[in-house]
Design a protein around this motif. Structure first.
Motif, PDB file in Angstrom:
ATOM      1  N   LYS A 115      40.432  46.699  40.759  1.00 20.33           N
ATOM      2  CA  LYS A 115      39.260  47.562  40.571  1.00 20.33           C
ATOM      3  C   LYS A 115      39.682  49.024  40.449  1.00 20.33           C
ATOM      4  N   ASP A 142      40.893  33.160  38.047  1.00 22.21           N
ATOM      5  CA  ASP A 142      39.611  33.476  38.688  1.00 22.21           C
ATOM      6  C   ASP A 142      39.530  34.907  39.188  1.00 22.21           C
ATOM      7  N   SER A 143      40.619  35.430  39.747  1.00 18.78           N
ATOM      8  CA  SER A 143      40.549  36.783  40.310  1.00 18.78           C
ATOM      9  C   SER A 143      40.315  37.823  39.220  1.00 18.78           C
ATOM     10  N   LEU A 145      38.848  37.275  36.240  1.00 19.47           N
ATOM     11  CA  LEU A 145      37.485  37.087  35.727  1.00 19.47           C
ATOM     12  C   LEU A 145      36.460  37.616  36.721  1.00 19.47           C
ATOM     13  N   THR A 146      36.716  37.448  38.016  1.00 26.86           N
ATOM     14  CA  THR A 146      35.819  37.993  39.043  1.00 26.86           C
ATOM     15  C   THR A 146      35.812  39.517  38.992  1.00 26.86           C
ATOM     16  N   ARG A 149      33.547  40.340  36.117  1.00 30.66           N
ATOM     17  CA  ARG A 149      32.149  39.971  36.411  1.00 30.66           C
ATOM     18  C   ARG A 149      31.517  40.907  37.450  1.00 30.66           C
ATOM     19  N   ASP A 150      32.310  41.337  38.429  1.00 35.59           N
ATOM     20  CA  ASP A 150      31.796  42.202  39.495  1.00 35.59           C
ATOM     21  C   ASP A 150      31.756  43.670  39.087  1.00 35.59           C
TER      22      ASP A 150
END
Length: 180
Positions: A115, A142-143, A145-146, A149-150
């Motif tokens: 982030k 997944d991390s 893509l998360t 998405r977040d």
């Protein structure tokens, strides 16, 4: 034409540690090769889509030589260290769009470094006139893509086979809104 490199910033990881987020420099090639050698085979596969065992000096130099306009990269280091813990970069696809990519040292994953890197890349991409960031991510990542998405950038994610294609419009959302 090389733009003036942006300044260094301090960020906070989820565990409370401070990190330095600074522009990459050509003299980081050795540090980048060391960083890459610490990555697990799975981490390199998720980043490069192949289990790239080592970076050649030429490839490391290429990755560290950016103009901060069409090619940009930031590294994350702990205070007082030059050891690279994470890297985020973008590369122009068109006048208004750039592709982003990230890789974080295995021991530092899950602490919010992605982030911090995304925020710096968005800030610099906007400064350079980009309105959209894209990414190609393995569906099993997944991390990553998360992270998208977040984000506050309302990503559009489409899947083809084992790859996810991410598009994020960065023109209308402020980083202050993204921090909420």
């Amino acid at each position: 034409m090389r733009a003036k490199p942006p300044g260094e910033k301090i960020g906070m990881l989820r565990d409370g540690r401070e990190v330095r987020i600074r522009p990459i420099a050509p003299e980081d090639a050795g540090h980048l090769m060391e960083f890459h050698s610490r990555l697990s085979v799975n981490t390199t596969r998720l980043r490069f889509f192949t289990p790239l065992r080592r970076l050649s000096p030429e490839f490391a130099h290429h990755l560290c030589t950016v103009d901060f306009k069409k090619r940009c990269a930031f590294v994350v280091c702990l205070p007082g260290e030059d050891e690279i813990r994470g890297v985020g970069r973008f590369e122009a696809e068109s006048r208004r769009s750039a592709e982003v990519a990230f890789v974080v040292e295995d021991a530092m994953q899950g602490l919010g470094m992605g982030k911090l890197l995304l925020d710096r890349l968005v800030e610099q991409a906007r400064r350079c006139g980009y309105e959209r960031l894209t990414a190609v991510v393995l569906c099993e990542n997944d991390s990553m893509l998360t992270l998208f998405r977040d984000s506050a950038f309302s990503p559009e994610i489409t899947v083809e086979g084992d790859q996810a294609f991410v598009k994020m419009d960065i023109g209308g959302t402020t980083l202050q809104a993204a921090a909420r």
